[in-house]
Design a protein around this motif. Structure first.
Motif, PDB file in Angstrom:
ATOM      1  N   ASP A   1     -23.466 -28.643 -49.634  1.00 36.92           N
ATOM      2  CA  ASP A   1     -22.939 -27.294 -49.485  1.00 36.92           C
ATOM      3  C   ASP A   1     -22.442 -26.800 -50.838  1.00 36.92           C
ATOM      4  N   ALA A   2     -22.119 -25.506 -50.903  1.00 34.64           N
ATOM      5  CA  ALA A   2     -21.567 -24.952 -52.137  1.00 34.64           C
ATOM      6  C   ALA A   2     -20.263 -25.644 -52.532  1.00 34.64           C
ATOM      7  N   GLU A   3     -19.462 -26.059 -51.555  1.00 35.92           N
ATOM      8  CA  GLU A   3     -18.128 -26.581 -51.841  1.00 35.92           C
ATOM      9  C   GLU A   3     -18.074 -28.087 -52.080  1.00 35.92           C
ATOM     10  N   THR A   4     -19.162 -28.818 -51.836  1.00 33.87           N
ATOM     11  CA  THR A   4     -19.074 -30.278 -51.814  1.00 33.87           C
ATOM     12  C   THR A   4     -18.660 -30.871 -53.145  1.00 33.87           C
ATOM     13  N   LEU A   5     -19.295 -30.457 -54.239  1.00 33.61           N
ATOM     14  CA  LEU A   5     -18.918 -30.983 -55.551  1.00 33.61           C
ATOM     15  C   LEU A   5     -17.458 -30.660 -55.868  1.00 33.61           C
ATOM     16  N   GLY A   6     -17.019 -29.464 -55.487  1.00 33.36           N
ATOM     17  CA  GLY A   6     -15.638 -29.078 -55.733  1.00 33.36           C
ATOM     18  C   GLY A   6     -14.670 -29.925 -54.937  1.00 33.36           C
ATOM     19  N   ASP A   7     -15.013 -30.218 -53.696  1.00 32.94           N
ATOM     20  CA  ASP A   7     -14.151 -31.075 -52.877  1.00 32.94           C
ATOM     21  C   ASP A   7     -14.055 -32.471 -53.482  1.00 32.94           C
ATOM     22  N   GLU A   8     -15.168 -32.983 -54.009  1.00 32.68           N
ATOM     23  CA  GLU A   8     -15.141 -34.292 -54.660  1.00 32.68           C
ATOM     24  C   GLU A   8     -14.255 -34.261 -55.900  1.00 32.68           C
ATOM     25  N   TYR A   9     -14.364 -33.186 -56.670  1.00 28.59           N
ATOM     26  CA  TYR A   9     -13.552 -33.056 -57.887  1.00 28.59           C
ATOM     27  C   TYR A   9     -12.066 -33.002 -57.548  1.00 28.59           C
ATOM     28  N   HIS A  10     -11.686 -32.177 -56.598  1.00 31.98           N
ATOM     29  CA  HIS A  10     -10.276 -32.050 -56.232  1.00 31.98           C
ATOM     30  C   HIS A  10      -9.751 -33.335 -55.594  1.00 31.98           C
ATOM     31  N   ARG A  11     -10.586 -34.019 -54.826  1.00 30.01           N
ATOM     32  CA  ARG A  11     -10.190 -35.308 -54.245  1.00 30.01           C
ATOM     33  C   ARG A  11      -9.868 -36.319 -55.334  1.00 30.01           C
ATOM     34  N   ASP A  12     -10.749 -36.424 -56.329  1.00 27.92           N
ATOM     35  CA  ASP A  12     -10.521 -37.380 -57.412  1.00 27.92           C
ATOM     36  C   ASP A  12      -9.322 -36.987 -58.270  1.00 27.92           C
ATOM     37  N   THR A  13      -9.139 -35.679 -58.448  1.00 27.62           N
ATOM     38  CA  THR A  13      -7.974 -35.208 -59.199  1.00 27.62           C
ATOM     39  C   THR A  13      -6.687 -35.602 -58.491  1.00 27.62           C
TER      40      THR A  13
END
Length: 302
Positions: A239-251
């Motif tokens: 999805d459009a948000e998946t990479l962003g969710d991974e980034y925020h999770r790791d942050t």
């Protein structure tokens, strides 16, 4: 035509809201046609999210598609309820006597482990061997693609200096391959991984075709010459948000991840990203279903 999914699967409600034509098993039984039977080996931790992503892409076809979900018996996911697995998933022993028109093997966040150290590697190799006689064509995604290259063609992976994450430009290297029919010469694909495969080894292999590649992300779409295996090292299903969710999770975990390349508008993690790979993803799945599954599978398996 609709995609046939298990009754009460959570993804069904999401897809219905997106105006995607789905059909539950009870209604599908009344259809007097030969549907395609697709098996999905879901190795991703957030299984429900991956279910929705893949079903969405499988739905864009005039063909009726029956879907079954498979999980590993040798490893139990910690990110999905047991009730969800029991209701919607089967293990290999439940389906090994069946034949399928197509199969999808997803990625898994384990690429830094040697293949042989993966808990379910022995089970996965048994499944990959089984596909040779029981599945017409298999699509492998991200780590699943690396696993297929290693098991079927002896091509290993190597670790990258840092995680490859972002949306990268790719070039179409072959324009006479059915899988890429209708594709632009240049398109973008999301990637999220710590390892890669050697382009020179793929080009040198007599049984493989390198269909697309990126200067930054390396080989992307690899096809076996017998059309049995399609291997995609990126995540076109995201999805459009998946990479962003991974980034925020790791942050939030304190890992200090790199901001995904060319993903957030103005490189600002607070801005909502756009899906710029949707059309390419739909095209790849449509072409795979049509040319490598539907056109190649006998009407009646013997």
């Amino acid at each position: 035509m609709p995609i046939n999914i298990p009754k009460d699967l959570p993804a069904g409600e999401i897809l219905s809201e997106e105006n995607i034509f789905t059909m539950d098993e009870e209604r599908a039984k009344t259809q007097d046609i030969r549907p395609l039977n697709i098996l999905i080996l879901n190795l991703m931790p957030e299984k429900e999210r991956t279910e929705t992503q893949l079903l969405r892409l499988l739905s864009n076809s005039p063909l009726q598609v029956n879907v079954e979900f498979l999980h590993t018996a040798t490893y139990e996911s910690k990110n999905v309820s047991k009730s969800h697995l029991q209701q919607f998933y089967k293990s290999f022993k439940d389906i090994k006597h069946q034949r399928f028109d197509g199969m999808i093997v997803t990625g898994a966040p384990i690429e830094q482990l040697p293949f042989e150290e993966v808990v379910y590697w022995e089970e996965l190799t048994e499944i990959m061997e089984w596909t040779k006689d029981h599945v017409t064509s298999v699509m492998h995604i991200c780590w699943g693609a690396q696993a297929a290259l290693y098991h079927h063609y002896g091509i290993g992976k190597y670790e990258l200096p840092q995680k490859l994450t972002g949306v990268f430009k790719h070039r179409l290297l072959q324009n006479n391959i059915k899988l890429a029919r209708g594709s632009d010469d240049e398109f973008v694909v999301p990637h999220s991984r710590y390892t890669s495969v050697c382009e020179e080894e793929i080009l040198a292999h007599d049984d493989l075709i390198l269909l697309s590649s990126s200067e930054e992300a390396g080989p992307c779409t690899i096809l076996s010459k017998d059309q049995k295996h399609v291997m995609i090292t990126g995540h076109i299903e995201y999805d459009a948000e998946t990479l962003g969710d991974e980034y925020h999770r790791d942050t939030n975990r304190g890992l200090e991840p790199h901001v995904p390349v060319d993903y957030f508008p103005d490189n600002d993690p607070e801005k909502k990203p756009l899906n710029r790979w949707r059309s390419h993803a739909y095209l790849m799945f449509y072409n795979w279903l049509n040319y490598y599954v539907y056109q190649e599978t006998p009407f009646s398996w013997k």
